[in-house]
Motif scaffolding. Structure first.
Motif, mmCIF file in Angstrom:
data_model
loop_
_atom_site.group_PDB
_atom_site.id
_atom_site.type_symbol
_atom_site.label_atom_id
_atom_site.label_comp_id
_atom_site.label_asym_id
_atom_site.label_seq_id
_atom_site.Cartn_x
_atom_site.Cartn_y
_atom_site.Cartn_z
ATOM 1 N N PRO A 60 21.020 60.901 -22.223
ATOM 2 C CA PRO A 60 20.491 59.222 -22.351
ATOM 3 C C PRO A 60 22.222 59.518 -21.159
ATOM 4 O O PRO A 60 23.090 60.143 -21.904
ATOM 5 N N GLY A 61 22.248 58.441 -20.607
ATOM 6 C CA GLY A 61 23.956 58.437 -19.775
ATOM 7 C C GLY A 61 23.526 59.544 -18.223
ATOM 8 O O GLY A 61 24.804 59.278 -17.274
ATOM 9 N N TYR A 62 22.699 60.397 -18.203
ATOM 10 C CA TYR A 62 22.372 61.256 -17.902
ATOM 11 C C TYR A 62 23.536 62.353 -17.349
ATOM 12 O O TYR A 62 23.840 63.023 -15.860
ATOM 13 N N ALA A 63 24.323 62.750 -18.243
ATOM 14 C CA ALA A 63 25.735 63.422 -18.447
ATOM 15 C C ALA A 63 25.740 65.118 -17.681
ATOM 16 O O ALA A 63 26.321 65.685 -17.453
ATOM 17 N N ASP A 64 24.676 65.153 -18.380
ATOM 18 C CA ASP A 64 23.394 66.950 -17.773
ATOM 19 C C ASP A 64 22.788 67.212 -16.386
ATOM 20 O O ASP A 64 22.668 67.733 -16.182
#
Length: 197
Positions: free
Chosen positions: A62-66
């Protein structure tokens, strides 16, 4: 010879008509049912002949931090909310989903081997030959086949269990891969599996 099958990106966002990713199958592509049927026959053929199936998925937190947004492809993934871990889109397409106990590997780059543990999973099977199939041919399939070849595996790309949203890109990718892998159809792949000791 021992073999394994990499079944890659058979996920809702990639394959389902309501999915958010359009690099593998166009939304209105009449070839979709044929692709699904071919992939299902390949997976069933592998299982019936003792060829281990490794299911490879792409999914982001979630949030596409990776999600490394250094290219158009991954920027679009984040912008559209595609293949978000824990959501319907990242789940396997029902007809092509793994059975309990079958290996699942999650990756976050074009190359399914990159920082995913896939190399260790493949090595643990004892396979020397890898059958590779999935979506899209010119992304995860090509990257995976190239990397597997560089690792020393005999690679077979199962063409009719792969696809792209543009037929010429599928054909070009297969033409390139023919120098590194055997390019074949599902019936040929399953026949090979049946003939393995």
């Amino acid at each position: 010879m021992k073999a394994a099958l990499l079944a890659m990106h058979y996920q809702n966002d990639v394959l389902h008509v309501d999915g958010k990713v359009r690099v593998g199958v166009a939304a209105d592509d009449p070839a979709r049912p044929r692709l699904i049927a071919s992939a299902a026959r390949l997976i069933a053929g592998a299982r019936a002949n003792g060829v281990l199936v490794i299911f490879v998925r792409i999914a982001f937190a979630p949030g596409y931090a990776d999600c490394l947004r250094n290219c158009t492809l991954f920027r679009r993934v984040a912008e559209t909310g595609a293949v978000l871990d824990g959501e319907w889109g990242a789940e396997f397409y029902e007809e092509l989903a793994p059975l309990p106990g079958e290996a699942i590997v999650t990756h976050k780059r074009n190359n399914p081997f990159w920082a995913s543990g896939l190399e260790d999973v493949v090595r643990s099977t004892g396979a020397s030959r890898l059958y590779v199939a999935g979506i899209a041919t010119n992304h995860v399939v090509e990257h995976g086949a190239r990397h597997a070849s560089d690792l020393g595996y005999e690679v077979a790309v199962v063409a009719d269990a792969c696809n792209t949203a543009q037929a010429h890109l599928h054909a070009a990718s297969l033409e390139t891969l023919a120098m590194l892998a055997d390019v074949m159809n599902v019936d040929e792949a399953v026949a090979q599996m049946e003939a393995m000791p």
